[in-house]
Scaffold this active site. Structure first.
Site, PDB file in Angstrom:
ATOM      1  N   VAL A   1       8.761  70.195 -15.981  1.00  0.00           N
ATOM      2  CA  VAL A   1       9.033  69.816 -17.373  1.00  0.00           C
ATOM      3  C   VAL A   1       7.687  69.441 -17.991  1.00  0.00           C
ATOM      4  O   VAL A   1       7.246  68.304 -17.901  1.00  0.00           O
ATOM      5  CB  VAL A   1      10.076  68.673 -17.471  1.00  0.00           C
ATOM      6  CG1 VAL A   1      11.477  69.223 -17.281  1.00  0.00           C
ATOM      7  CG2 VAL A   1       9.844  67.564 -16.440  1.00  0.00           C
TER       8      VAL A   1
ATOM      9  N   SER B   1       3.353  71.596 -27.268  1.00  0.00           N
ATOM     10  CA  SER B   1       2.640  70.415 -27.758  1.00  0.00           C
ATOM     11  C   SER B   1       1.521  70.768 -28.723  1.00  0.00           C
ATOM     12  O   SER B   1       1.060  69.916 -29.487  1.00  0.00           O
ATOM     13  CB  SER B   1       2.037  69.642 -26.580  1.00  0.00           C
ATOM     14  OG  SER B   1       1.167  70.483 -25.844  1.00  0.00           O
ATOM     15  N   ASP B   2       1.056  72.044 -28.687  1.00  0.00           N
ATOM     16  CA  ASP B   2      -0.063  72.485 -29.523  1.00  0.00           C
ATOM     17  C   ASP B   2       0.203  73.916 -29.960  1.00  0.00           C
ATOM     18  O   ASP B   2       0.889  74.642 -29.258  1.00  0.00           O
ATOM     19  CB  ASP B   2      -1.381  72.564 -28.727  1.00  0.00           C
ATOM     20  CG  ASP B   2      -1.716  71.276 -28.041  1.00  0.00           C
ATOM     21  OD1 ASP B   2      -1.216  71.048 -26.935  1.00  0.00           O
ATOM     22  OD2 ASP B   2      -2.489  70.521 -28.645  1.00  0.00           O
TER      23      ASP B   2
ATOM     24  N   GLU C   1      -0.178  77.235 -20.340  1.00  0.00           N
ATOM     25  CA  GLU C   1      -0.143  75.948 -19.647  1.00  0.00           C
ATOM     26  C   GLU C   1      -0.919  76.111 -18.340  1.00  0.00           C
ATOM     27  O   GLU C   1      -1.695  77.046 -18.226  1.00  0.00           O
ATOM     28  CB  GLU C   1       1.288  75.433 -19.472  1.00  0.00           C
ATOM     29  CG  GLU C   1       2.254  76.391 -18.828  1.00  0.00           C
ATOM     30  CD  GLU C   1       2.202  76.376 -17.328  1.00  0.00           C
ATOM     31  OE1 GLU C   1       1.602  77.324 -16.763  1.00  0.00           O
ATOM     32  OE2 GLU C   1       2.768  75.472 -16.697  1.00  0.00           O
ATOM     33  N   MET C   2      -0.739  75.213 -17.373  1.00  0.00           N
ATOM     34  CA  MET C   2      -1.656  75.249 -16.238  1.00  0.00           C
ATOM     35  C   MET C   2      -1.011  75.149 -14.848  1.00  0.00           C
ATOM     36  O   MET C   2      -1.728  74.990 -13.865  1.00  0.00           O
ATOM     37  CB  MET C   2      -2.705  74.122 -16.384  1.00  0.00           C
ATOM     38  CG  MET C   2      -3.516  74.245 -17.659  1.00  0.00           C
ATOM     39  SD  MET C   2      -4.721  72.907 -17.870  1.00  0.00           S
ATOM     40  CE  MET C   2      -5.919  73.339 -16.636  1.00  0.00           C
ATOM     41  N   GLU C   3       0.318  75.214 -14.750  1.00  0.00           N
ATOM     42  CA  GLU C   3       0.936  75.011 -13.417  1.00  0.00           C
ATOM     43  C   GLU C   3       2.023  75.995 -13.015  1.00  0.00           C
ATOM     44  O   GLU C   3       2.276  76.166 -11.810  1.00  0.00           O
ATOM     45  CB  GLU C   3       1.542  73.594 -13.315  1.00  0.00           C
ATOM     46  CG  GLU C   3       0.548  72.458 -13.315  1.00  0.00           C
ATOM     47  CD  GLU C   3       0.132  72.050 -14.707  1.00  0.00           C
ATOM     48  OE1 GLU C   3       0.825  72.451 -15.670  1.00  0.00           O
ATOM     49  OE2 GLU C   3      -0.889  71.350 -14.865  1.00  0.00           O
TER      50      GLU C   3
ATOM     51  N   ARG D   1       4.817  60.287 -17.652  1.00  0.00           N
ATOM     52  CA  ARG D   1       6.053  60.957 -18.064  1.00  0.00           C
ATOM     53  C   ARG D   1       7.069  60.890 -16.934  1.00  0.00           C
ATOM     54  O   ARG D   1       8.268  60.751 -17.163  1.00  0.00           O
ATOM     55  CB  ARG D   1       5.782  62.398 -18.467  1.00  0.00           C
ATOM     56  CG  ARG D   1       6.879  62.945 -19.368  1.00  0.00           C
ATOM     57  CD  ARG D   1       6.646  64.397 -19.759  1.00  0.00           C
ATOM     58  NE  ARG D   1       5.291  64.644 -20.167  1.00  0.00           N
ATOM     59  CZ  ARG D   1       4.621  65.758 -19.873  1.00  0.00           C
ATOM     60  NH1 ARG D   1       5.182  66.712 -19.177  1.00  0.00           N
ATOM     61  NH2 ARG D   1       3.389  65.912 -20.269  1.00  0.00           N
TER      62      ARG D   1
ATOM     63  N   GLY E   1       3.745  67.109 -15.458  1.00  0.00           N
ATOM     64  CA  GLY E   1       2.364  66.978 -14.997  1.00  0.00           C
ATOM     65  C   GLY E   1       1.919  65.528 -14.955  1.00  0.00           C
ATOM     66  O   GLY E   1       1.252  65.070 -14.020  1.00  0.00           O
TER      67      GLY E   1
HETATM   68  O1  LIG Z   1       1.946  68.137 -19.901  1.00  0.00           O
HETATM   69  P1  LIG Z   1       1.693  68.755 -18.570  1.00  0.00           P
HETATM   70  O2  LIG Z   1       2.952  68.924 -17.781  1.00  0.00           O
HETATM   71  O3  LIG Z   1       0.629  68.031 -17.764  1.00  0.00           O
HETATM   72  O4  LIG Z   1       1.166  70.255 -18.857  1.00  0.00           O
HETATM   73  C1  LIG Z   1       0.046  70.630 -19.631  1.00  0.00           C
HETATM   74  O5  LIG Z   1      -0.799  69.556 -19.992  1.00  0.00           O
HETATM   75  C2  LIG Z   1      -1.980  69.506 -19.173  1.00  0.00           C
HETATM   76  C3  LIG Z   1      -3.199  69.753 -20.027  1.00  0.00           C
HETATM   77  O6  LIG Z   1      -3.286  68.829 -21.055  1.00  0.00           O
HETATM   78  C4  LIG Z   1      -1.795  70.600 -18.134  1.00  0.00           C
HETATM   79  O7  LIG Z   1      -1.223  70.042 -16.973  1.00  0.00           O
HETATM   80  C5  LIG Z   1      -0.880  71.554 -18.850  1.00  0.00           C
HETATM   81  O8  LIG Z   1      -0.158  72.451 -18.048  1.00  0.00           O
HETATM   82  O1  LIG Z   2      -2.953  74.168 -25.296  1.00  0.00           O
HETATM   83  C1  LIG Z   2      -2.420  73.668 -24.311  1.00  0.00           C
HETATM   84  C2  LIG Z   2      -1.419  72.693 -24.425  1.00  0.00           C
HETATM   85  C3  LIG Z   2      -0.859  72.176 -23.312  1.00  0.00           C
HETATM   86  N1  LIG Z   2      -1.299  72.621 -22.125  1.00  0.00           N
HETATM   87  C4  LIG Z   2      -2.241  73.561 -21.996  1.00  0.00           C
HETATM   88  O2  LIG Z   2      -2.605  73.935 -20.887  1.00  0.00           O
HETATM   89  N2  LIG Z   2      -2.789  74.061 -23.098  1.00  0.00           N
END
Ligand SMILES: O=P(O)(O)O[C@H]1O[C@H](CO)[C@@H](O)[C@H]1O
Ligand SMILES: O=c1cc[nH]c(=O)[nH]1
Length: 249
Positions: free
Chosen positions: A98, A216-217, A192-194, A34, A30
């Site tokens: 990734v 990551s969390d 996550e978001m994608e 990175r 994202g």
């Molecule tokens: O670390 P990336 O790949 O960006 O992915 C996660 O981190 C972002 C949110 O902090 C969102 O894009 C989520 O999907």
């Molecule tokens: O809690 C989280 C951590 C990474 N990405 C997300 O979308 N949510």
């Protein structure tokens, strides 16, 4: 019409690369920083091929095979733009996201890796593409199988690698514990978001896609990597993703 644009020598609306500048195999984080780090530390001889809107893309090689990296930005609208333009205009065959993700169940810990075998979503995306049908958003089976095999080889008793469904949410600040309970009961590993957007585009464009995520969390415990660790602690994710990209057809 955005859906009808082609690739000129200067690129698409969102990618300033010439035809042939991208390899058929693409890693997609994202975060643009990175992407730069992957180009510097994981690809060999990488050169920058685009930087429109600060979304950085590079092409080099990995294990002697041409490979690119392009950031997706955050969220489904952003990843669908870049994935569509790569598959449609740059001859890309495979994209492996990734990324980072937030864990839901106690069995998944910060620094673990999640390979997304399906992506649920609260985005309208799964409902608007085929009228009257909610699409199942899933990765390419070949990439998933290669990643799952690589994950097994990677596991040496430390941080675990999990294979299972994730939620691709439109909302980062989603304060809905009951929703996470319901998703956990249905085996969902992380948020996550994608991934759902990437899987939908790959399916529509005839490409292959997969998401490999570093946790990551933790949404239940509040454990979290720092912003710097999010940028650097994803070696295993990268190795699994690259193995999937390089797998034989
Ligand atoms: O670390 P990336 O790949 O960006 O992915 C996660 O981190 C972002 C949110 O902090 C969102 O894009 C989520 O999907
Ligand atoms: O809690 C989280 C951590 C990474 N990405 C997300 O979308 N949510």
């Amino acid at each position: 019409m955005p859906g009808q644009v082609g690739t000129s020598v200067t690129g698409t609306p969102h990618i300033a690369a010439a035809p042939g500048d991208f390899a058929p195999l693409v890693l997609m984080p994202g975060d643009p920083r990175r992407a730069r780090r992957i180009a510097e530390t994981f690809l060999h001889g990488a050169r920058q091929v685009t930087d429109v809107r600060g979304i950085l893309g590079y092409t080099g090689s990995h294990q002697g095979v041409p490979m690119s990296v392009l950031a997706s930005g955050m969220g489904i609208p952003s990843v669908t733009i870049y994935a569509t333009e790569l598959f449609r205009h740059y001859g890309v065959r495979r994209i492996v996201r990734v990324g980072t993700a937030g864990a839901i169940p106690a069995s998944v810990a910060v620094r673990d890796v999640v390979v997304a075998s399906a992506a649920h979503t609260d985005s309208s995306l799964s409902r608007v593409l085929v009228d009257g049908v909610t699409l199942s958003l899933a990765p390419s089976y070949g990439l998933l199988r290669a990643a799952a095999d690589a994950a097994e080889r990677e596991f040496s008793g430390g941080e675990a690698v999990h294979v299972g469904p994730v939620l691709s949410s439109d909302h980062f600040y989603l304060d809905r514990p009951a929703l996470f309970d319901a998703l956990e009961r249905r085996g969902t590993l992380a948020v996550e978001m994608e991934a759902a957007g990437l899987y939908a585009v790959a399916c529509a464009e005839g490409g292959e896609a997969l998401a490999v995520l570093t946790v990551s969390d933790h949404l239940r415990t509040g454990d979290a990597l720092t912003a710097e660790e999010r940028e650097t602690d994803f070696d295993r994710t990268l190795r699994i993703a690259a193995t999937a990209l390089l797998t034989d057809d």
